[in-house]
Design a protein around this motif. Structure first.
Motif, PDB file in Angstrom:
ATOM      1  N   ASP A  40       0.856  -1.181   0.000  1.00  0.00           N
ATOM      2  CA  ASP A  40       0.000   0.000   0.000  1.00  0.00           C
ATOM      3  C   ASP A  40       0.895   1.235   0.000  1.00  0.00           C
ATOM      4  OD1 ASP A  40      -1.858   1.946   0.308  1.00  0.00           O
ATOM      5  OD2 ASP A  40      -2.792   1.133   2.116  1.00  0.00           O
ATOM      6  N   LEU A  45      -2.022   4.944   4.163  1.00  0.00           N
ATOM      7  CA  LEU A  45      -2.281   3.492   4.164  1.00  0.00           C
ATOM      8  C   LEU A  45      -3.793   3.222   4.125  1.00  0.00           C
ATOM      9  CD1 LEU A  45       0.377   2.300   6.771  1.00  0.00           C
ATOM     10  CD2 LEU A  45       0.577   2.391   4.285  1.00  0.00           C
ATOM     11  N   TYR A  47      -5.553   1.581   2.139  1.00  0.00           N
ATOM     12  CA  TYR A  47      -5.990   0.270   1.656  1.00  0.00           C
ATOM     13  C   TYR A  47      -5.253  -0.865   2.362  1.00  0.00           C
ATOM     14  CZ  TYR A  47      -7.873   3.458  -1.759  1.00  0.00           C
ATOM     15  OH  TYR A  47      -8.533   4.503  -2.351  1.00  0.00           O
ATOM     16  N   THR A  48      -4.842  -0.587   3.603  1.00  0.00           N
ATOM     17  CA  THR A  48      -4.245  -1.604   4.468  1.00  0.00           C
ATOM     18  C   THR A  48      -5.189  -1.850   5.633  1.00  0.00           C
ATOM     19  OG1 THR A  48      -2.000  -0.927   3.886  1.00  0.00           O
ATOM     20  CG2 THR A  48      -2.274  -2.177   5.932  1.00  0.00           C
ATOM     21  N   ALA A  93      -6.950  -6.345   0.110  1.00  0.00           N
ATOM     22  CA  ALA A  93      -6.413  -6.468   1.466  1.00  0.00           C
ATOM     23  C   ALA A  93      -7.151  -7.558   2.245  1.00  0.00           C
ATOM     24  CB  ALA A  93      -6.511  -5.133   2.186  1.00  0.00           C
ATOM     25  N   ASN A  97      -5.459 -11.286   3.351  1.00  0.00           N
ATOM     26  CA  ASN A  97      -5.251 -11.319   4.787  1.00  0.00           C
ATOM     27  C   ASN A  97      -5.071 -12.758   5.268  1.00  0.00           C
ATOM     28  OD1 ASN A  97      -5.404 -10.152   7.571  1.00  0.00           O
ATOM     29  ND2 ASN A  97      -7.209 -11.452   7.661  1.00  0.00           N
TER      30      ASN A  97
END
Length: 534
Positions: A40, A45, A47-48, A93, A97
């Motif tokens: 990202d 951040l 899109y984390t 994301a 994960n």
């Protein structure tokens, strides 16, 4: 030295080198495609996934498939293209994960489904333009839906014509994926914050999380309270209902005078804008629910004058609140100096928070500088902060120039401050309290209450139009549910860049961009011609 075959060998070596480079390129791309890792590079951040989300995903009990049946092309309205772009990044994301239960993402074109036949048959998908989360057992949650067939030229003359872009914007607005919409340079509302992570997480937890038997919020009725089904902008609470349902809480109503105890599925009681006094039997049910059954209680009551038909202070709730260290005065807050206070209507922009050890509910509001819009308000103060039985805190205050007016219905207008009877500002408006466990610092699973001195803070108009009001009630709900980790899950700021050009300016820009590659091509051709001549 024999140079007879040198030219032929050189060509062969060149082709071998090209072949090796192509093989290397294909091999590297194949290896990269097998690596589930993203970086990202956005400034904040955006899109984390936050640590709070990762913890919640670790409690999934079944895999989840997220399916998008919206075609992603230039024919879609701009707001839909934006939503798909932002979702694509945050869904990656979720997809990558490292949770125990897998989250898969599928983009399905219902109209041309050759590549997605298996997933379509598996879930019997037939609807276009939806985003849904679904488990292998078939339990599903619709995250977004819109109709792109309306707004065409084949419209009913009895109905107002709506463009596809207008309909799409309404759908995106109602979905809750974006918030804090602001008017752009071309007078069109554009979102500035993205709630994709929160919306997707809540949907996943609803269908794949551990089931909770107690998951109903009951609005009381029988005392003139506002209704969770009322869509009236000023007095209705349908928007509060939607916020609760977005957080996996079912909503219903209940008449406490007709029951002996709260239903076993009750998660919380909500008393919103009552007009009449609660009787002893009803007070007893509320007291048992929050004291014995570890229930949750939200009370939002407006100021009343002493000449009304209310025969007991705070609509009969004073003794219950007192047991939790909260005193709700039958007074009216007045602020003659604050520019955001309307002396005639009582409309007030509240933006004062406790800076000394602020409560977790208020932290995100303070950090973002949110103000909370209200109408006439009454004080809600904590009178014993050192109790061993409960932990009570004041969340939101009026300004220092304000005071709470006692017997305000009988006072001259505008009122003059009475140092003996009135309450000096800043006056607490919102307070919360929770029962302590026997072990120190363990509060999460015991009873909790939240008291607001103005029901209009939770009205449809203010929850829809003001981010501060919405953030406040969201934080209160998370805190009541014992989901303190979610308080740190705030919307992501969007970086918006726009380039406005007319046709002539666009053509000039296009020519400027083409100068560099065309120039390089010309130089390359010239160098190649020189080498042949030499």
């Amino acid at each position: 030295m024999d140079f007879k075959h040198s030219k032929r060998n050189k060509k062969r070596e060149t082709w071998i080198t090209i072949g090796l480079l192509i093989s290397l390129f294909i091999g590297v791309n194949f290896m990269i495609s097998k690596i589930n890792y993203t970086i990202d590079l956005s400034e904040n951040l955006n899109y984390t996934l936050s640590d709070e989300t990762k913890i919640r995903l670790g409690k999934m009990t079944t895999p989840v498939d997220i399916i998008i049946t919206i075609p992603n092309n230039n024919k879609q309205p701009k707001i839909i293209q934006k939503l798909l772009h932002d979702l694509d990044l945050i869904l990656n994301a979720f997809k990558y994960n490292n949770s125990k239960k897998k989250i898969s993402v599928y983009k399905v074109n219902i109209d041309a489904a050759r590549n997605n036949t298996k997933i379509i048959q598996k879930y019997n998908l037939t609807e276009r333009n939806v985003i849904l989360a679904i488990t292998p057992s078939g339990k599903k949650k619709i995250l977004f839906r819109y109709n792109d067939l309306e707004g065409t030229n084949n419209f009913d003359s009895s109905k107002t014509f709506r463009s596809k872009d207008s309909l799409a914007r309404d759908s995106v607005w109602e979905s809750g994926f974006y918030q804090n919409w602001r008017e752009s340079t071309n007078s069109v509302l554009e979102p500035t914050e993205f709630r994709g992570e929160e919306i997707i997480l809540q949907s996943i937890i609803e269908i794949a999380g551990e089931p909770d038997i107690r998951n109903v919020a009951y609005f009381t009725r029988g005392h003139g309270e506002g209704s969770p089904s009322d869509v009236n902008s000023q007095n209705g609470f349908s928007e509060l209902r939607r916020i609760l349902e977005e957080r996996n809480i079912k909503v219903s109503t209940i008449d406490l005078s007709t029951i002996e105890s709260m239903p076993i599925d009750a998660k919380m009681i909500i008393i919103a804008s009552p007009k009449a006094t609660f009787q002893d039997q009803e007070i007893s049910i509320i007291r048992d629910f929050i004291n014995i059954n570890s229930g949750r209680l939200i009370v939002a009551i407006d100021p009343v004058d002493e000449i009304s038909n209310i025969d007991r202070p705070a609509f009969g709730l004073r003794e219950v609140l007192k047991e939790w260290g909260i005193r709700c005065h039958d007074m009216l807050v007045h602020d003659p100096k604050e520019q955001n206070f309307d002396i005639f209507t009582g409309d007030y922009s509240l933006k004062t928070y406790s800076t000394e050890n602020p409560h977790k509910i208020a932290k995100s509001l303070m950090e973002k500088g949110y103000s909370v819009q209200s109408n006439r308000i009454r004080p809600v103060e904590v009178f014993n902060k050192s109790s061993k039985d409960y932990s009570a805190s004041e969340i939101l205050f009026s300004s220092r120039s304000s005071w709470a007016v006692s017997s305000w219905a009988n006072r001259a207008f505008p009122p003059q401050k009475n140092e003996l009877l009135d309450l000096n500002g800043p006056v607490p408006i919102v307070s919360v309290s929770e029962r302590k466990k026997f072990q120190p610092n363990e509060y999460n699973q015991n009873g909790k209450i939240a008291v607001l001195g103005c029901s209009k803070i939770l009205s449809n108009k203010r929850l829809k139009e003001y981010s501060g009001n919405r953030q406040l009630i969201q934080n209160i709900i998370y805190w009541l549910k014992g989901e303190e980790l979610m308080l740190n899950l705030s919307p992501k700021k969007l970086a918006v860049f726009k380039l406005a050009l007319n046709k002539s300016e666009f053509n000039k820009l296009l020519y400027v961009i083409l100068i560099i590659p065309v120039g390089i091509a010309i130089v390359g051709v010239f160098v190649s011609w020189l080498r042949k001549e030499l």
